[in-house]
Each structure stands twice: as structure tokens, then as C-alpha cells.
Design an enzyme around this catalytic site. Structure first.
Site, mmCIF file in Angstrom:
data_model
loop_
_atom_site.group_PDB
_atom_site.id
_atom_site.type_symbol
_atom_site.label_atom_id
_atom_site.label_comp_id
_atom_site.label_asym_id
_atom_site.label_seq_id
_atom_site.Cartn_x
_atom_site.Cartn_y
_atom_site.Cartn_z
ATOM 1 N N ALA A 1 0.849 -1.189 0.000
ATOM 2 C CA ALA A 1 0.000 0.000 0.000
ATOM 3 C C ALA A 1 0.885 1.239 0.000
ATOM 4 O O ALA A 1 2.035 1.184 0.417
ATOM 5 C CB ALA A 1 -0.878 -0.007 1.244
ATOM 6 N N GLY B 1 0.621 -5.058 1.006
ATOM 7 C CA GLY B 1 -0.525 -5.110 0.084
ATOM 8 C C GLY B 1 -0.160 -5.743 -1.248
ATOM 9 O O GLY B 1 -1.021 -6.303 -1.933
ATOM 10 N N GLU C 1 -0.620 -9.312 -0.664
ATOM 11 C CA GLU C 1 -2.066 -9.540 -0.504
ATOM 12 C C GLU C 1 -2.753 -9.549 -1.883
ATOM 13 O O GLU C 1 -3.656 -10.343 -2.131
ATOM 14 C CB GLU C 1 -2.646 -8.464 0.418
ATOM 15 C CG GLU C 1 -2.196 -8.609 1.872
ATOM 16 C CD GLU C 1 -2.652 -7.475 2.749
ATOM 17 O OE1 GLU C 1 -3.430 -7.750 3.693
ATOM 18 O OE2 GLU C 1 -2.262 -6.318 2.473
ATOM 19 N N GLU D 1 4.037 -5.399 7.458
ATOM 20 C CA GLU D 1 3.236 -4.331 8.064
ATOM 21 C C GLU D 1 3.562 -4.117 9.555
ATOM 22 O O GLU D 1 3.520 -2.993 10.060
ATOM 23 C CB GLU D 1 1.744 -4.647 7.914
ATOM 24 C CG GLU D 1 1.188 -4.426 6.514
ATOM 25 C CD GLU D 1 1.371 -5.625 5.605
ATOM 26 O OE1 GLU D 1 0.749 -5.651 4.533
ATOM 27 O OE2 GLU D 1 2.163 -6.534 5.945
#
Ligand code: T1G
Length: 684
Positions: free
Chosen positions: A61, A100, A103, A123
Site C-alpha cells: 500500500a 498489500g 495480498e 506491516e
């Protein structure tokens, strides 16, 4: 365009290109949604390959978006759209797939990777947990045990291991992403990861499994994020996918708004900003292809290993054969140890060791592009070494000193080339500690600074350029904490109370345990060299208590095991009585304030003098050189969190109570506190 689509007959390649690391910001997310919509139901399409760039599938992200209103579509929506595609989507992973980014790949129906790839969910290192389904999908693919370890530690794994544990379905080589296009032709319609439950069964059958697996992972940290990671993975074994994902989101939102994650995110960007030396445009670094290190002591050996680890041949120079053999022997043992522990291969250990030569002939420096002096920390010794280097080293060679606090200009003054002289302050053990303070002398050229800064990155260091003063940035601030710790003993605290306050605050070690490890005689020699007194420290050292090496210091030692010593309490009492100080009980909060606020005050002076370019530089130095806890962001971030008016007022109190004028608030601190501002662009 951040996202492009290319048809290769029955395979479509969706390429992400958002430099530098394909952070999944709004542009990439909306581009992906657009591509998926375009390809849904497309004629003659058998599969989709989702690709990044050779450097990054995706670095996760976009961290810069956190704390701001999220622009839709958010990442979870994009991942669900991929998962629900009517044809298989294959993630082709080259470079990094982190957070992310992984993910996103877990939302695909299949994953392929190159051996050099790095895959992980880091994270937790940002004070967060995977917030786009990673805590629910990863255990479904690799099992609960591996998922817990990857999520709670945040450490990435390589492509090869990812294939071994089934995180990726195949290991490819050859052109990227072409080899994945060929592979996708053979892919069967894949099952959505969210529908896979079998790997959760062991945890469903054994209620205590998660706690048993998590205990060793949680041991080291008091931070909130690791605990939340365990909770989220536990939910994957007890809830439906959707409920587990909802709970994950809730945990994520709590953490992302908290000070801990803000501190980590500040540390992330401060580390990267700090390495951008402020130099005139067009400054070009020199080539460094060969190095020399003067001194085969602990620091010299560690510095030589840094060069060898980066593939740069290095010559270690000593005055006599015996210390040279001892030093190189220690280097050899360190490499063997790393190979035994498996952190490097035996071949790597051999290759790196072979890049390190030793000699007692200082003439050998004439071949080096850079010479780093790491001899005894005394000005006259260093100046005589630099006089010789000046005569022998080739024109254009960089002459660096590893001094940890001596005046660079005084050292440069004995040479005919002060523009080529600077400080390169490594931290012990030099082959482990990531910080490198690059100290510019008043005549050091921008080109030499640029070269050292670039070299520091190559050596895997967090390289921060600082100005020349006593102790530079890190040690100058540390000396304020050391003074405060000494004063706390006189006022009534015990060594163990002060150390516990700091370890509870998040440091791995308190000031007195650290002093005992470093050796109290070293501290005494430095104080004497600068005419400084510390009544308690002097008295303990005068009693022959040098710390761990003599089995007695501030503590008594059985091996590494330390226990408080009533003899030390008696010494402290006696010194306080001599100074007429009435000792009292001091609480942990006050101990922390009295240790940390003088550090912040000195940092304000350092900024005002231009010794450090940015507050974030000071944070990066303390995070990577002095073990400041990352979840507290660094001394400047912490100051902003506490509020500068509080720091100002407390320092004013401490100065009045102790009569120590150096505790009076520094001009910059006063200016900022009085005008309601903070340091830099940290939280106000
Ligand atoms: N977001 C924004 N900027 C990023 C970024 C990111 N994720 N990663 C890197 N950058 C910037 C960085 O600031 C620098 O900028 C440049 O890219 C190069 O980085 C929902 C919540 C990927 C291994 O924790 O570990 O996904 O200084 O110098 O050494 O669950 O960057 O040039 O202006 O570090 O080659 C999780 C963070 C996010 C990975 C590359 N991801 N990045 O290392 O280059 S949270 C991470 C890294 C998340 C989801 C959650 C490294 C790297 P500038 P660099 P590098």
C-alpha cells in the site's frame, strides 16, 4: 499510465508501473479495476497475468496515503474483483511483493515467482498488520505456523522458499514476465484462496496451537501491532473468511490511527530522507573499487567486513604481525559463525574472507580509492597516521577517520588535502550496526561527501551526513543522557531503577548496563581527556570496577548475569553526601523525562547549529545507532508527541532544581514551543 493491458493471443498481461516500487496508490488501484472490467468476458481469453516491474511486483500500500481519507476503490475491493474474475489470474512476481503487494498476489488464483524475488507481509514493522486480507488468506495457503511467523516478524522470504511452502505455485526463470505468460497457458481454473480451509484444520483441532506458536514470536516486543497480528490470524481459524476480514479491518484501523504506527511510519521516511545528503546540484561521486583500513582491532576488522560483504577488495594494515593475525583471525571466526548459523553460505563466507588481505606495510594504501583509519582514539596517534597517509595515498583517494568524537578539522590539518578528509563513524560491531555518521570537515569537498554517502548505501548502511563537533550528533546527544543518568543516581535513583525505566521505555539496555558492557575505564579515559568529572562513575571506576570485564561495575556479574550490588549504593550515598545532595525516591516517569528531555534539548542545539540538516536525521541516527525503539519514532518525533511546551517547562524545572545551566531550554526549543510548533514535519 500506471496500468497497461497487452494481449498475447489467449493470455492478457496486466502490467503495473508506478515507480519506484509500485506502491498501490489510487492510480494503481483504479487502473487495475479498469483493466479487470475491460477484460471480464473478453473473447478467447484463457487467463490473465498480473505483472509488475523487474524491481517490484509491488512494495505494498502507499504508506504516504495513511492517515488521509482513502480514495476508492480501496485495495480490498480490487483484490475481491481479481478473486471473482471469470478466468484465472496469475500473479507473476519478480523483485519485491510486500504487504498489500503480496495480498494482491494472494487474491490471484495462482502465483509464480523468480528465485530472486522477496515476498512478505512487513506491516508489523510499520506498527500495523496486513489490512487487505493477508491475515486471512496467507494461513489458508501456507498454514497457520508459517503464516504466523511471516506476519508477526514481518520478515520476507525468498522465491525459492515461497515455492517450497506453496506460497507460489511455480518458480520460473528467463524473461519477465514472458515466462509467466507461457506458464499461464497451462493453468487450470483456480480456486479462490478465500475458499481454501484445509490448512486451517490443525489449528481448529488444537485450541492451544496459536498461543504456543505465538509465544516465542511475541516475547521480545511490548508493542501493540504484533499482538494484533496474532489475534487476526487466530480469527482466521475461528471465524468465516468475511468475519475474519472484517475483524482484521477493525484492528487495522485502530493501529493506523495510533502513535505507534505513526512513529514507525515517521521512522520509515526519516531513514530514507536522512540519506539524501544536501549537496550542490551536479555533484558527482568518485569510484570506489578498492579500500584500505588502518587498524585490525574490533572496529577495523568490522569495517573491513563491510567492504568485503559489498564485494569490494580491502587491505587491513597493522603495525605488527601479531595484532594483524589476531584481527584477521577474529574476522575469519565471524564469517565461520555466520555460515554455521546459515545467515550466509560457506561459499559466501570463503569468498568474502578472500577479499580481505592483511599487511604490516602501510605502502599498501597507495592502491586504495579510500582509506579508513580505525586506530586508537587519541588525537596525536590519529594525526601521525594521517601525516603518513597524506604522503603515500594516491591523488584523489579519500582519507576517512572512524573517530567517534574527535575534531575532523584537526586531523585534516596535518594533510595537504583537507578537501579529501572526512569522518566515517561506524558503530560497533561495524559489520552489524546499520548506522554510519558521515562527518563533513570545514574543508571536505561535496564530491567526497557524495562518494562517502553513496558508498555507505553500498555497504548497506543508513548513512547520515552531519557536521563536525564534539561527538558529532549521536554521541553528543548520548553524553547528555549519560550526564542525566549520573545525576539521577546522586538524587536518589538506583542503577537498576534507571536501567529498568529505559528498558520499559523500549531500549534493549539501560545506560548503566551499557556502560558496564563498554567498560567503565573507557568512559573514565574519555572524561579525563576532556577534563570532565562524574563523581559516581569516577568513584566506581577508581574502585577498580570496570564493568563486565572485571566482574564488577554498576552491577556484579556471574558471566553475563548481573545483580545489583549494595557496595555501589554505598558509593553513591557517599558521593551524594559529599555534594550535600539529599537523596529521594524518584518515579519511573520522572526518570524518563530527566533522561530524554536533555537529549531533545541538545538535539535542538545541534539543529540550530546546522550540525544536523533535519530533525528526521537525528531520529534516524538514534534509531539505527543507539537502539531508540522504532515504535517511539526517535527523540524528535517523541518530543513532538509529548509536546514541546512540556519539554520546555520540565527542562526549566530540572535546571532550577539541579543548578545545571546546560539543562535550560535551547533557543530553538523555546522558539518552537512558544510558537506552538514542533520539530520538522512530525506530529504537532
Ligand atoms: N509506499 C510509499 N512509498 C514507498 C513505499 C510504500 N509502500 N515503499 C517504498 N517507498 C518509497 C521510499 O520512500 C523511497 O522514496 C522509494 O520508494 C524507494 O524506496 C494494506 C497496510 C520496497 C523493499 O512495508 O521496504 O501494504 O526516498 O529507498 O531500498 O496490508 O522500500 O526515493 O522518495 O526503500 O530498493 C507494506 C516498504 C506497506 C514495504 C524497496 N510495505 N518498502 O527498498 O528502496 S503497508 C512495506 C520497503 C501495506 C496493506 C498494508 C522498501 C522496498 P524516496 P527504498 P529499496
Amino acid at each position: 499510465m500506471a496500468v497497461t493491458v497487452q494481449r498475447h493471443d489467449d493470455i492478457a498481461v496486466v502490467s503495473m508501473d508506478n515507480p519506484p516500487v509500485n506502491a498501490l496508490g489510487f492510480a494503481l488501484r483504479s487502473g487495475l479495476m479498469h483493466a479487470l472490467t475491460e477484460l471480464r468476458g473478453a473473447e478467447g481469453l484463457k487467463a490473465i497475468v498480473l505483472a509488475g516491474t523487474p524491481r517490484a511486483f509491488s512494495g505494498g500500500a502507499d504508506i504516504t496515503e495513511f492517515g488521509k481519507p482513502m480514495q476508492e476503490p480501496n485495495l480490498r475491493v480490487v483484490i475481491t474483483a481479481i478473486e471473482d474474475m471469470d478466468i484465472p489470474v496469475v500473479a507473476a512476481i519478480h523483485g519485491v511483493a510486500l504487504g498489500g503487494g503480496l495480498e494482491l498476489a494472494l487474491g490471484c488464483h495462482a502465483r509464480v515467482a523468480w528465485a530472486s524475488a522477496r515476498l512478505g507481509l512487513p506491516e508489523v514493522k510499520l506498527g500495523l498488520l496486513p489490512g487487505a486480507g493477508g491475515t486471512q488468506r496467507l494461513p489458508r495457503v501456507v498454514g497457520v505456523e508459517k503464516a504466523l511467523s511471516m506476519i508477526v516478524t514481518g520478515n520476507p522470504i525468498g522465491g525459492k522458499e515461497a515455492a517450497e511452502i506453496g506460497l507460489v505455485d511455480a518458480l520460473l526463470d528467463g524473461a519477465y514476465p514472458d515466462a509467466a505468460v507461457a506458464w499461464a497457458r497451462g493453468v487450470a481454473a483456480g480456486r479462490r484462496v478465500r475458499d481454501r480451509e484445509e490448512k486451517l484444520q490443525p489449528a481448529r483441532d488444537d485450541a492451544g496451537l496459536i498461543d504456543r506458536l505465538a509465544a516465542p514470536l511475541l516475547k521480545a516486543s511490548g508493542a501493540a501491532a504484533p499482538k494484533a497480528c496474532v489475534e487476526a490470524v487466530r480469527n482466521a481459524t475461528t471465524m468465516t473468511f468475511d468475519d475474519g476480514a472484517k475483524a482484521e479491518r477493525h484492528l487495522f484501523e485502530q493501529l493506523v490511527a495510533g502513535d505507534e504506527s505513526r512513529a514507525h511510519r515517521h521512522a520509515f521516511f526519516a531513514e530514507r530522507e536522512a540519506q539524501k545528503a544536501k549537496l550542490p546540484a551536479g555533484t558527482v561521486a568518485r569510484k570506489i573499487e578498492r579500500a584500505a583500513v588502518i587498524g585490525a582491532g574490533t572496529m577495523g576488522g568490522g569495517i573491513a567486513m563491510c567492504f568485503a560483504n559489498a564485494g569490494i577488495p580491502v587491505t587491513v594494515i597493522e603495525t605488527e604481525q601479531a595484532p594483524l593475525d589476531r584481527g584477521l583471525g577474529r574476522v575469519g571466526e565471524l564469517y565461520e559463525g555466520s555460515a554455521k548459523r546459515g545467515s550466509i553460505t560457506a561459499d559466501q563466507a570463503r569468498d568474502r574472507r578472500s577479499l580481505i588481505e592483511g599487511t604490516i606495510d602501510i605502502e599498501a594504501v597507495r592502491h586504495a580509492d579510500i582509506v579508513i583509519e580505525a586506530v586508537f582514539e587519541e588525537m596525536s596517534v590519529k594525526r601521525s597516521v594521517f601525516e603518513r597517509l597524506d604522503r603515500i595515498a594516491k591523488p584523489g583517494a579519500i582519507l576517512a577517520t572512524n573517530t567517534s568524537y574527535l575534531d575532523i578539522d584537526q586531523i585534516a590539518a596535518v594533510t595537504s588535502r583537507p578537501a579529501d578528509v572526512l569522518g566515517m563513524h561506524f558503530f560497533s560491531p561495524a559489520n552489524v550496526m546499520r548506522l554510519l555518521e558521515i562527518v563533513r570537515g570545514s574543508q571536505t569537498s561535496p564530491e567526497v561527501i557524495a562518494t562517502a554517502s553513496e558508498l555507505g548505501k553500498k555497504l548497506g548502511k543508513v548513512s547520515v551526513v552531519v557536521g563536525n563537533c564534539f561527538g558529532f550528533v549521536g554521541n553528543r546527544i548520548l553524553s547528555k543522557r549519560t550526564d542525566a543518568a549520573e545525576r539521577l543516581l546522586l538524587d536518589g535513583a538506583s542503577p537498576q531503577e534507571v536501567d529498568k525505566a529505559l528498558t520499559d521505555f523500549g531500549f534493549r539496555m539501560g545506560p548503566f548496563a551499557m556502560a558496564d558492557l563498554a567498560g567503565l575505564d573507557i568512559g573514565m579515559r574519555i572524561r579525563k581527556a576532556f577534563g570532565k568529572r562524574a563523581p559516581v562513575a569516577d568513584a566506581i571506576t577508581d574502585a577498580g570496577r570496570y564493568g563486565q570485564k572485571t566482574g564488577k561495575g554498576y552491577y556484579i556479574y556471574e558471566g553475563r548475569q548481573s545483580t545489583p550490588d549494595p557496595e555501589v549504593d554505598a558509593i553513591i550515598e557517599a558521593e551524594a553526601a559529599k555534594l550535600g545532595i539529599k537523596r529521594r525516591k524518584i518515579g519511573q516517569h520522572e526518570i524518563i523525562e530527566r533522561l530524554v528531555y536533555p537529549m531533545i534539548n541538545e538535539a535542538a542545539r545541534i539543529l540550530d547549529e546546522g550540525i544536523a540538516d533535519r530533525p528526521g536525521d537525528i531520529d534516524a541516527i538514534w534509531l539505527h545507532g543507539y537502539n531508540w525503539p522504532a515504535w517511539r519514532g526517535g527523540p524528535m518525533f517523541y518530543a513532538n508527541l509529548v509536546g514541546l511546551p512540556t519539554v520546555r517547562d520540565k527542562l526549566t524545572q530540572f535546571a532550577a532544581a539541579t543548578g545545571d545551566k546546560s539543562l535550560e531550554p535551547a533557543p530553538l526549543l523555546l522558539r518552537l514551543a512558544d510558537s506552538g510548533q514542533g520539530f520538522g514535519n512530525g506530529p504537532q
